[in-house]
Design an enzyme around this catalytic site. Structure first.
Site, PDB file in Angstrom:
ATOM      1  N   LYS A   1       0.859  -0.725  -0.010  1.00 14.53           N
ATOM      2  CA  LYS A   1      -0.257  -0.295   0.048  1.00 14.53           C
ATOM      3  C   LYS A   1       1.172   1.248   0.276  1.00 14.53           C
ATOM      4  O   LYS A   1       0.392   2.589  -0.172  1.00 14.53           O
ATOM      5  CB  LYS A   1      -0.681  -0.030   0.951  1.00 14.53           C
ATOM      6  CG  LYS A   1      -0.545   0.331   2.935  1.00 14.53           C
ATOM      7  CD  LYS A   1      -1.366   0.294   3.834  1.00 14.53           C
ATOM      8  CE  LYS A   1      -0.705   0.993   4.599  1.00 14.53           C
ATOM      9  NZ  LYS A   1       0.206   1.987   5.039  1.00 14.53           N
ATOM     10  N   THR A   2       2.141   0.760   0.350  1.00  9.62           N
ATOM     11  CA  THR A   2       2.913   2.108   0.837  1.00  9.62           C
ATOM     12  C   THR A   2       3.177   3.146  -0.598  1.00  9.62           C
ATOM     13  O   THR A   2       2.943   4.058  -0.942  1.00  9.62           O
ATOM     14  CB  THR A   2       4.144   1.995   1.775  1.00  9.62           C
ATOM     15  OG1 THR A   2       3.493   1.536   2.689  1.00  9.62           O
ATOM     16  CG2 THR A   2       4.766   3.746   1.683  1.00  9.62           C
TER      17      THR A   2
ATOM     18  N   ASP B   1      -3.587   8.008   4.243  1.00 10.39           N
ATOM     19  CA  ASP B   1      -2.990   6.858   4.622  1.00 10.39           C
ATOM     20  C   ASP B   1      -3.500   5.759   5.864  1.00 10.39           C
ATOM     21  O   ASP B   1      -3.947   6.992   6.454  1.00 10.39           O
ATOM     22  CB  ASP B   1      -1.424   6.555   4.644  1.00 10.39           C
ATOM     23  CG  ASP B   1      -0.515   5.032   4.241  1.00 10.39           C
ATOM     24  OD1 ASP B   1      -1.234   4.296   4.479  1.00 10.39           O
ATOM     25  OD2 ASP B   1       0.128   5.466   5.599  1.00 10.39           O
ATOM     26  N   GLU B   2      -3.515   4.113   5.688  1.00  9.08           N
ATOM     27  CA  GLU B   2      -4.251   4.103   7.009  1.00  9.08           C
ATOM     28  C   GLU B   2      -5.543   4.493   7.050  1.00  9.08           C
ATOM     29  O   GLU B   2      -6.074   4.588   8.651  1.00  9.08           O
ATOM     30  CB  GLU B   2      -3.332   4.009   8.306  1.00  9.08           C
ATOM     31  CG  GLU B   2      -1.879   3.677   8.599  1.00  9.08           C
ATOM     32  CD  GLU B   2      -1.533   2.241   7.364  1.00  9.08           C
ATOM     33  OE1 GLU B   2      -2.883   1.603   7.909  1.00  9.08           O
ATOM     34  OE2 GLU B   2      -0.770   1.628   7.798  1.00  9.08           O
TER      35      GLU B   2
ATOM     36  N   ARG C   1       2.304  -9.865  10.474  1.00  2.69           N
ATOM     37  CA  ARG C   1       3.773  -8.517  11.342  1.00  2.69           C
ATOM     38  C   ARG C   1       4.646  -9.730  10.303  1.00  2.69           C
ATOM     39  O   ARG C   1       6.215  -9.663  10.002  1.00  2.69           O
ATOM     40  CB  ARG C   1       4.098  -8.786  12.717  1.00  2.69           C
ATOM     41  CG  ARG C   1       3.082  -7.730  12.985  1.00  2.69           C
ATOM     42  CD  ARG C   1       3.208  -6.180  12.197  1.00  2.69           C
ATOM     43  NE  ARG C   1       1.927  -6.318  11.105  1.00  2.69           N
ATOM     44  CZ  ARG C   1       1.718  -5.797  10.380  1.00  2.69           C
ATOM     45  NH1 ARG C   1       1.874  -4.921   9.874  1.00  2.69           N
ATOM     46  NH2 ARG C   1       0.249  -6.361   9.912  1.00  2.69           N
TER      47      ARG C   1
ATOM     48  N   GLN D   1      -7.501  -4.047   9.687  1.00  2.00           N
ATOM     49  CA  GLN D   1      -5.883  -3.838  10.423  1.00  2.00           C
ATOM     50  C   GLN D   1      -6.117  -2.884  11.314  1.00  2.00           C
ATOM     51  O   GLN D   1      -5.766  -1.919  11.669  1.00  2.00           O
ATOM     52  CB  GLN D   1      -4.757  -3.641   9.561  1.00  2.00           C
ATOM     53  CG  GLN D   1      -4.349  -4.869   9.027  1.00  2.00           C
ATOM     54  CD  GLN D   1      -3.700  -4.482   8.591  1.00  2.00           C
ATOM     55  OE1 GLN D   1      -2.024  -4.411   8.550  1.00  2.00           O
ATOM     56  NE2 GLN D   1      -2.908  -4.986   7.052  1.00  2.00           N
TER      57      GLN D   1
END
Length: 738
Positions: A32-33, A223-224, A607, A254
């Site tokens: 996504k980044t 973002d997020e 993670r 998330q």
């Protein structure tokens, strides 16, 4: 090479999105980044003025990293972007426009500690019970109100909120909120929540200002997005309501920050506000093995409130997920540390390849002890921040007060440090007069002769002159020169230097480190404005999410799962996966809460890149008591196909010992006899070193050391099979063997 060549089909589709609203659902590890970064770079490449692009993140670190990546593609044009955290961007707007709300451009930003200290002072002034009106609780109550755009007046007039406060025996919270807001305003200060709250007020009450920024920002990117609260979403929705070019990236699976006000409905119901929405899903995971990805999917599919997607990966199958059971939290620590040691040697890994994640900070103790015992270097994240240390806060208070002489919290810290004979009674008197006469603190200090009397006036004289000299010095010097001058001439550096204890030297070094960070700030070419107030704003906007993980430094990372979001490690241990701990016993009263806990477990699993361990214990000390524990429902929710079933029991000798004990106690007669033999509370005082005892789990052992004098009577017992254990005697249920 063309930057678009780095993208898969769906990533490219998102980056090349034309105009209008777009929601990118980005599964864990799906890049996504990269999509957000390339999207911004592509807009600039296509001719969009960087100054008209607003990109919002949740951490300063993420904003800086993305800006650097964009600059590599488009060059220095990237420096003109409005890119940063919600709080830093809105603070920038309020510095420019805040005068419309009555704030000066140099308003102070209170961190959480400043806010809680002010609340503590107000509780004391109102003669309220500090044990009942704990500053943490009151602060969170006020914070939640601001995040829902509830003013102090609306809070007082809201029957539901008033009923809740009365039921909790805290009917004065509304009054504290009102006084707190007035005091912040009088101190020319905003807390973190005010940066959002006041931006909403600014745009709601000053339509011309809203129109100005609507015209300026032709593209709004977030973002997020799943972590936005009501306040943040309302601002961005307003800003994008003219251009309709709002591009948000997030993953509903998330969303784990409801306790901070995050609203999962923002992402689940985004289409309700933008019906022409284009939805793009990024479902290919580049981070983890197939077993880890599939295990995570098998857990999150149990949630009902979610956006449908199927995360997949082309990576190798990888190892099955290992489940490790222990009989106590201390044994859990030993198992984890031994496994890390074995993994390092077997696979030539380094310390930085490992992370140990837990639900609560208190769980780190047993892990730390075990890692120390075998000499493995580790770092705990989430402790006291560098900028929260007393000596650092003291110098920052001098710097802040030199800029803004109405800052009450800074005044309280520095007025008698180093000592100048001004006691707490005098300080309280100054603040009382300031509030009663509706005067600023500095007005009271300037008029101390008439308002406070000759004695206090004479004591305040040198302090007043010192602050005036500092304030004048700031006008002609950069941040580092100013801070060094103030540190030296305030007497603070000498005070710390004179303390030659180990702690004193450490405190002196911390202040030097603060000065070093200011030097780095002015040496950074990206910081055009080198003034002290700009440095203070930058550090005041740091959050606990701005993790500084130096991959070149060799340590095992220990942190809560909330802190681990956005990070990845080859080998991950999730410890304490037990009912009432994970999921937390406070998060199982509603489906919404339980689903948030499940999302947190999903974040923890994802993670891991190569190997994942889950550990749980059958007993654990919690709140000073030994509690029986059971395996978490979340472990049971993982499809068995992805679990290594042979790893459930790790200490065969202990297991066989427990089985022997159970067989011995099969008959009701034996059970009755054994219950009679368990020592009573009064018999604990008769225990002595060298006695043989039996424990229901650990078997037979000899008391090695005993402490009967403290409130928590305890003994160190060397068990034949289980080894050395420290037990609280009030809960151990020991049986003396004669």
């Amino acid at each position: 090479m063309n930057y678009l060549d780095d993208l898969n089909a769906n990533q490219k589709k998102a980056v090349l999105h034309k105009i209008g609203p777009c929601l990118v659902i980005a599964g864990a590890g799906s890049g996504k980044t990269r999509v957000l970064t390339y999207r911004i770079a592509h807009l600039i490449k296509e001719g969009t003025d960087p100054f008209s692009i607003l990109a919002l993140t949740f951490t300063n670190k993420a904003a800086k990293e993305m800006k650097k990546r964009i600059e590599k593609i488009v060059g220095t044009d990237a420096r003109s972007l409005w890119m940063g955290t919600f709080h830093s961007i809105f603070a920038r707007i309020l510095r420019s426009e805040g005068h419309k709300l009555g704030y000066p451009p140099n308003f102070v930003i209170y961190d959480t500690q400043d806010s809680k200290l002010l609340i503590k002072s107000i509780v004391k002034e109102l003669n309220l019970d500090p044990k009942l009106y704990k500053e943490n609780y009151v602060f969170n109550r006020i914070s939640n109100a601001k995040n829902k755009l509830i003013s102090p007046l609306e809070y007082k007039n809201n029957p539901i909120l008033q009923e809740e406060d009365s039921a909790s025996l805290k009917p004065m919270i509304g009054d504290i909120y009102k006084i707190y807001s007035k005091r912040c305003f009088k101190s020319q200060a905003m807390d973190f929540d005010d940066l959002l709250y006041n931006t909403n007020i600014l745009f709601a009450e000053h339509i011309d200002t809203l129109n100005k920024y609507q015209q300026l920002f032709q593209h709004v990117l977030i973002d997020e997005f799943q972590d936005t609260n009501y306040c943040q979403y309302l601002i961005t929705k307003r800003l994008a309501s003219v251009s309709r070019n709002i591009f948000v990236v997030g993953d509903d699976a998330q969303s784990i920050y409801a306790f901070r006000g995050a609203e999962i409905r923002n992402i689940l119901k985004f289409e309700d506000d933008f019906d022409e929405l284009n939805i793009i899903k990024l479902e290919q995971n580049y981070r983890s093995t197939k077993n880890i990805v599939n295990a995570a999917n098998s857990v999150i599919e149990k949630n009902k409130s979610k956006i449908s997607k199927e995360v997949w990966t082309e990576n190798e199958d990888g190892e099955l997920i290992s489940i490790k059971k222990s009989f106590s939290d201390n044994e859990e620590g030993k198992i984890v540390s031994n496994l890390i040691f074995e993994e390092k040697n077997r696979n030539q890994l380094t310390n930085s390849n490992f992370a140990v994640l837990y639900r609560t900070n208190s769980q780190s103790r047993s892990i730390e002890e075990a890692l120390r015992r075998i000499g493995l270097k580790y770092k705990v994240f989430g402790g006291v921040s560098f900028y929260q240390r007393k000596e650092v806060k003291d110098l920052l208070a001098y710097l802040r007060f030199s800029i803004n002489q109405n800052d009450e919290q800074s005044f309280r810290r520095i007025i008698n440090y180093p000592r100048r004979g001004i006691g707490q009674t005098s300080v309280d008197k100054i603040i009382t007069i300031s509030n009663k006469e509706n005067l600023s603190l500095w007005n009271v200090i300037e008029r101390s002769s008439e308002l406070l009397g000759p004695r206090i006036h004479n004591l305040l004289g040198p302090f007043r002159d010192l602050i005036i000299s500092f304030s004048n010095f700031l006008n002609n010097n950069d941040a580092y020169t100013s801070a060094s001058h103030i540190a030296s001439n305030s007497g603070l550096l000498k005070e710390l230097w004179d303390d030659r204890s180990v702690e004193g030297i450490s405190r002196f070094e911390n202040v030097q480190e603060l000065l070093n960070s200011i030097k780095e700030f002015i040496d950074n070419e990206d910081n055009e404005d080198k003034r002290l107030e700009n440095f203070l704003q930058e550090i005041s906007l740091l959050t606990d999410l701005d993790k500084d993980l130096d991959k070149d430094e060799e340590f095992i990372s220990l942190m809560t799962i909330h802190m681990a979001k956005g990070l990845e490690f080859p080998v991950v241990f999730i410890v304490g996966v037990e009912e009432d701990l994970f999921p937390s016993q406070m998060m199982i009263s509603s489906r919404e809460d339980l689903e948030e806990e499940r999302r947190l477990f999903y974040v923890a699993i994802t993670r891991a890149m190569k190997k994942l361990y889950l550990t749980y214990s059958s007993t654990r000390y919690r709140y000073g008591m030994l509690k029986d524990c059971e395996r978490s429902r979340f472990i049971k929710e993982i499809s068995p196909a992805y679990l290594d079933s042979e790893t459930f029991n790790t200490n065969r000798s202990l297991v066989s010992n427990v089985l022997k004990e159970k067989k011995r106690n099969l008959s009701p007669i034996n059970k009755l006899i054994n219950n009679k033999n368990i020592i009573t509370q009064s018999e604990i005082n008769d225990l002595r070193e060298g006695m043989r005892v039996r424990h229901q789990i650990f078997g037979i052992g000899i008391i090695k050391k005993i402490d009967l004098n403290s409130n928590q009577k305890k003994a160190i017992i060397n068990f034949k099979d289980a080894g050395e254990k420290t037990l609280l005697l009030n809960f151990a249920k020991l049986e003396v063997i004669k």
